[in-house]
Enzyme design. Structure first.
Site, mmCIF file in Angstrom:
data_model
loop_
_atom_site.group_PDB
_atom_site.id
_atom_site.type_symbol
_atom_site.label_atom_id
_atom_site.label_comp_id
_atom_site.label_asym_id
_atom_site.label_seq_id
_atom_site.Cartn_x
_atom_site.Cartn_y
_atom_site.Cartn_z
ATOM 1 C CD GLU A 102 21.362 3.978 -35.637
ATOM 2 O OE1 GLU A 102 21.300 4.960 -34.875
ATOM 3 O OE2 GLU A 102 22.369 3.716 -36.300
ATOM 4 C CG ASP A 103 20.240 8.775 -33.489
ATOM 5 O OD1 ASP A 103 20.678 7.781 -34.100
ATOM 6 O OD2 ASP A 103 20.902 9.808 -33.331
ATOM 7 C CG ASP A 106 21.566 11.041 -43.005
ATOM 8 O OD1 ASP A 106 21.248 11.215 -44.185
ATOM 9 O OD2 ASP A 106 22.094 11.927 -42.340
ATOM 10 C CG PHE A 155 22.558 18.924 -39.536
ATOM 11 C CD1 PHE A 155 23.440 18.043 -40.146
ATOM 12 C CD2 PHE A 155 22.670 19.123 -38.170
ATOM 13 C CE1 PHE A 155 24.420 17.382 -39.410
ATOM 14 C CE2 PHE A 155 23.645 18.476 -37.423
ATOM 15 C CZ PHE A 155 24.524 17.601 -38.041
ATOM 16 N NE ARG A 168 25.626 13.241 -28.252
ATOM 17 C CZ ARG A 168 25.739 12.613 -29.415
ATOM 18 N NH1 ARG A 168 24.670 12.115 -30.011
ATOM 19 N NH2 ARG A 168 26.909 12.485 -30.002
HETATM 20 C C1 PRP Z 1 24.245 8.956 -36.542
HETATM 21 C C2 PRP Z 1 23.068 8.095 -36.130
HETATM 22 C C3 PRP Z 1 23.233 6.848 -36.944
HETATM 23 C C4 PRP Z 1 23.977 7.327 -38.171
HETATM 24 C C5 PRP Z 1 23.022 7.383 -39.320
HETATM 25 O O1 PRP Z 1 25.318 8.639 -35.743
HETATM 26 O O2 PRP Z 1 23.074 7.811 -34.766
HETATM 27 O O3 PRP Z 1 23.970 5.867 -36.262
HETATM 28 O O4 PRP Z 1 24.495 8.628 -37.894
HETATM 29 O O5 PRP Z 1 23.639 7.910 -40.451
HETATM 30 P P1 PRP Z 1 23.838 7.086 -41.788
HETATM 31 O O6 PRP Z 1 22.547 6.430 -42.147
HETATM 32 O O7 PRP Z 1 24.223 8.170 -42.781
HETATM 33 O O8 PRP Z 1 24.953 6.108 -41.589
HETATM 34 P P2 PRP Z 1 26.615 9.558 -35.599
HETATM 35 O O9 PRP Z 1 27.708 8.959 -36.405
HETATM 36 O O10 PRP Z 1 26.237 10.969 -35.857
HETATM 37 O O11 PRP Z 1 27.076 9.357 -34.119
HETATM 38 P P3 PRP Z 1 26.306 9.661 -32.743
HETATM 39 O O12 PRP Z 1 25.087 8.768 -32.720
HETATM 40 O O13 PRP Z 1 27.309 9.291 -31.718
HETATM 41 O O14 PRP Z 1 25.954 11.123 -32.707
#
Ligand code: PRP
Length: 192
Positions: A102-103, A106, A155, A168
């Site tokens: 995961e990146d 949150d 953010f 990105r």
């Molecule tokens: C981001 C990130 C995680 C998620 C974490 O994805 O890549 O998958 O949010 O957030 P959380 O802990 O509040 O669930 P995002 O939905 O922004 O999509 P992306 O990776 O395509 O930008």
């Protein structure tokens, strides 16, 4: 919502060198833990692919890769209002040592959902590495097995992370300064 006109208007939180150093450390740690065993990486699209591309080159293991497309914030400007799987895995994970990449961790909504989804597919083991961890935003009490950096409640964009699909490709992680109203709009909760 107006966006910064250039990356110079975004404050650097983690520079490229610091990220690369930490990714190498994570690679060494993960290599030590799985030594002698094949490891199956699952990158969560889209945010994780930049991190995954660097991490895989820091692993000295027999590695296979798959991707799961999943989105929780729609286009980044408002909630999608639902959990959306945009791409399922290409192959079974039954009996495999799986490491989810995961990146960012949150609220923990995504992680909790993914853990349930993947556990039901009977991997031998299931762990998670996240480049960034934002514990101050956590709603679901989940923790990652490997964390690159613990960061404040800001953010962030870059190194795979977006705002409305932009930024990105930045080699560093930067803080995007938003007004409280813009933040509330971005973070409108999606039902789970
Ligand atoms: C981001 C990130 C995680 C998620 C974490 O994805 O890549 O998958 O949010 O957030 P959380 O802990 O509040 O669930 P995002 O939905 O922004 O999509 P992306 O990776 O395509 O930008």
């Amino acid at each position: 919502m107006s966006l910064p006109q250039s990356e110079n208007q975004l404050e650097i939180l983690l520079d490229a060198e610091k990220i690369q150093r930490r990714v190498k450390e994570l690679g060494a740690e993960i290599t030590a833990e799985y030594r002698g065993r094949p490891l199956h990486l699952i990158g969560i699209l889209k945010g994780s692919w930049v991190f995954l591309a660097d991490l895989i080159r820091a692993l000295d293991l027999e590695v296979t890769v798959d991707f799961l497309g999943f989105t929780s914030y729609g286009d980044g400007q408002s909630s999608s209002g639902q959990v959306k799987i945009t791409k399922d895995l290409d192959s079974s994970i039954e009996g495999l040592d799986v490491l989810v990449v995961e990146d960012i961790l949150d609220t923990g909504h995504t992680f909790q959902y993914l853990r349930g989804l993947l556990s039901r597919r009977k991997p031998k083991s299931l762990k998670v590495v996240t480049l960034l961890d934002k514990p101050l935003r956590r709603i679901n009490p989940v923790t990652a097995d490997y964390v690159g950096f613990t960061i404040p409640d800001a953010f962030v964009v870059g190194y795979g992370l977006d705002f409305a699909q932009k930024f990105r490709g930045l080699p560093e992680v930067r803080v995007l300064h938003l007004t409280p109203e813009q933040l509330a709009e971005v973070r409108a909760p999606a039902p789970r």
